[in-house]
Design a protein around this motif. Structure first.
Motif, PDB file in Angstrom:
ATOM      1  N   PRO A  10      38.298  49.506  50.875  1.00  0.00           N
ATOM      2  CA  PRO A  10      39.458  48.666  50.532  1.00  0.00           C
ATOM      3  C   PRO A  10      39.907  47.746  51.666  1.00  0.00           C
ATOM      4  N   ARG A  54      38.064  44.449  51.792  1.00  0.00           N
ATOM      5  CA  ARG A  54      38.013  43.753  50.511  1.00  0.00           C
ATOM      6  C   ARG A  54      38.014  42.237  50.659  1.00  0.00           C
ATOM      7  N   GLN A  94      36.282  50.594  40.226  1.00  0.00           N
ATOM      8  CA  GLN A  94      36.011  49.460  41.109  1.00  0.00           C
ATOM      9  C   GLN A  94      36.523  48.158  40.499  1.00  0.00           C
ATOM     10  N   GLU A 131      38.841  46.213  41.145  1.00  0.00           N
ATOM     11  CA  GLU A 131      39.308  45.139  42.026  1.00  0.00           C
ATOM     12  C   GLU A 131      38.199  44.127  42.338  1.00  0.00           C
TER      13      GLU A 131
END
Length: 315
Positions: free
Chosen positions: A230, A233, A259, A261
Motif C-alpha cells: 500500500p 501504491r 486488490q 485499489e
C-alpha cells in the motif's frame, strides 16, 4: 445398469478423440485462453517424462460414457487444481455426475498424497454443484483485458527475482492477503519463482520488496499477476507499465477482490473488465489427535509389570 468411476488410460484415447463431450466446462479462464488443449491432450501429457502430473476420471454406465473430470498439479506444493469437466449426457442427473466426479477427484488426490483440491470457477450457476462436492469459496478473481493498443512508457525498472528475495516476497504476500486465503493456499516461498515461459520481477527498497510482478506469456497472450505494498501504491502505474512492456498482447491482468485499489490504475492503462471467477478449495488433510506418550518402565520394576501410566489414547 451400474455406474462406475475409473481413471482414464491410453486405451481411452480413441473414444475420447472420436466422440468429445457434448457439454464442457473449462475452469481457470486465462489458462484456457493461453493454453487451449483438448481433453485427450492432458491425458497423453501425463504419461510423458516432462509432462505435468494430472488425473482424468471417467464416469460410465456399461460401455457408455456419461461424464469426465480432469485435475492437474498446481504450482503450489501438495495441490491439485480442477481444470475441466465434461459430459456426454444432458438432463437433471448431469450435474450429479459432475458432483460425483469432483468427490472422486478429491479421493484420488488424497490417495496420491495431495493436501488440497482447488478450482477457479467462471460460472456462478455451477457453484452449488462444487459446494455439494465439498469445495468452499475463499476468494474471487477479476480478470482485466489489455489488447495492446497503447503501450505505456516505463520510468521505473525493476530487478529480476532472485532466490535471495523469496522470503521478502512471501512477507509482502502475507501483509496483503487475508488470513483465510493464506491458510487455504498455503503458499511456500519457492512458489514465487518463475517457471518455463515465465518471468518474475521485484521492486526492492530499503531491504524490502515493495512490489512483485509475475508474467507468463506465449504466442497466444500474457497473464500478469501483481503484489503491491500500500505505501508503494503511487508507483502502481510504473509497475503495471513494466508488465505491459514485457507482455505479448492480449494481456490478462488477474486481480483478487481485495486488490480493488488497482482497478482504476489498470483502467487508465487501457485494461477493461473481461470476466470474474470464484476460487474454491477442499482440504484433503485429516486432523489426527496426538497420541499419548508410551509408558516407560520404572527403574527397578520387573519386565511385564503393570504400568501406572494411562493407556494409549485412541486416534
Amino acid at each position: 445398469m451400474e455406474r462406475q468411476i475409473r481413471p482414464a488410460t491410453l486405451l481411452d484415447l480413441v473414444p475420447l478423440g472420436m466422440a468429445p463431450p457434448q457439454v464442457s466446462l473449462h475452469l481457470d479462464l486465462v489458462r484456457t485462453l493461453l493454453s487451449p488443449h483438448p481433453l485427450w491432450w492432458n491425458l497423453v501429457s501425463s504419461y510423458l517424462p516432462l509432462g505435468r502430473s494430472s488425473c482424468t476420471l471417467l464416469s460410465q454406465e456399461g460401455k457408455r460414457l456419461l461424464a469426465c473430470a480432469q485435475a492437474w498439479e498446481s504450482r503450489q506444493k501438495g495441490t491439485w487444481e480442477v481444470g475441466y469437466l465434461g459430459r456426454w449426457t444432458v438432463g437433471e442427473a448431469a450435474d450429479e455426475d459432475w458432483e460425483e466426479l469432483l468427490r472422486a477427484l478429491g479421493m484420488e488426490a488424497g490417495r496420491r498424497g495431495q493436501l488440497r483440491l482447488l478450482a477457479r470457477l467462471p460460472e456462478e450457476e455451477r457453484l452449488e454443484t462444487f459446494q455439494r462436492a465439498g469445495l468452499s469459496p475463499f476468494a474471487q478473481e477479476m480478470i482485466l483485458l489489455w489488447e495492446g493498443k497503447n503501450r505505456p512508457e516505463v520510468r521505473m525498472e525493476p530487478q529480476p527475482l532472485q532466490a535471495g528475495a523469496l522470503a521478502a516476497v512471501q512477507g509482502l504476500y502475507a501483509g496483503l492477503t487475508p488470513p483465510l486465503v493464506q491458510q487455504v493456499e498455503a503458499r511456500e516461498p519457492a512458489s514465487w519463482l518463475p517457471g518455463t515461459g515465465e518471468e518474475a520481477w521485484v521492486w526492492p527498497e530499503q531491504d524490502r520488496v515493495r512490489a512483485y510482478l509475475h508474467c507468463e506469456k506465449n504466442s497466444r497472450g500474457t497473464r500478469l499477476e501483481v503484489l503491491l505494498e500500500p505505501a508503494f501504491r503511487q508507483h502502481a502505474m510504473a509497475v503495471l507499465s513494466w508488465g505491459l512492456r514485457r507482455a505479448a498482447p492480449p494481456a490478462y491482468l488477474v486481480l483478487r477482490s481485495y486488490q480493488g485499489e488497482l482497478l482504476e490504475v489498470a483502467r487508465r492503462l487501457g485494461f477493461r473488465p473481461y470476466a470474474e471467477q470464484i476460487l474454491l478449495a477442499k482440504s484433503l488433510a485429516v486432523r489426527v489427535e496426538q497420541r499419548q506418550a508410551l509408558p516407560t518402565r520404572r527403574a527397578g520394576a520387573p519386565l511385564g509389570a503393570a504400568p501406572s501410566t494411562p493407556s494409549l489414547g485412541k486416534i
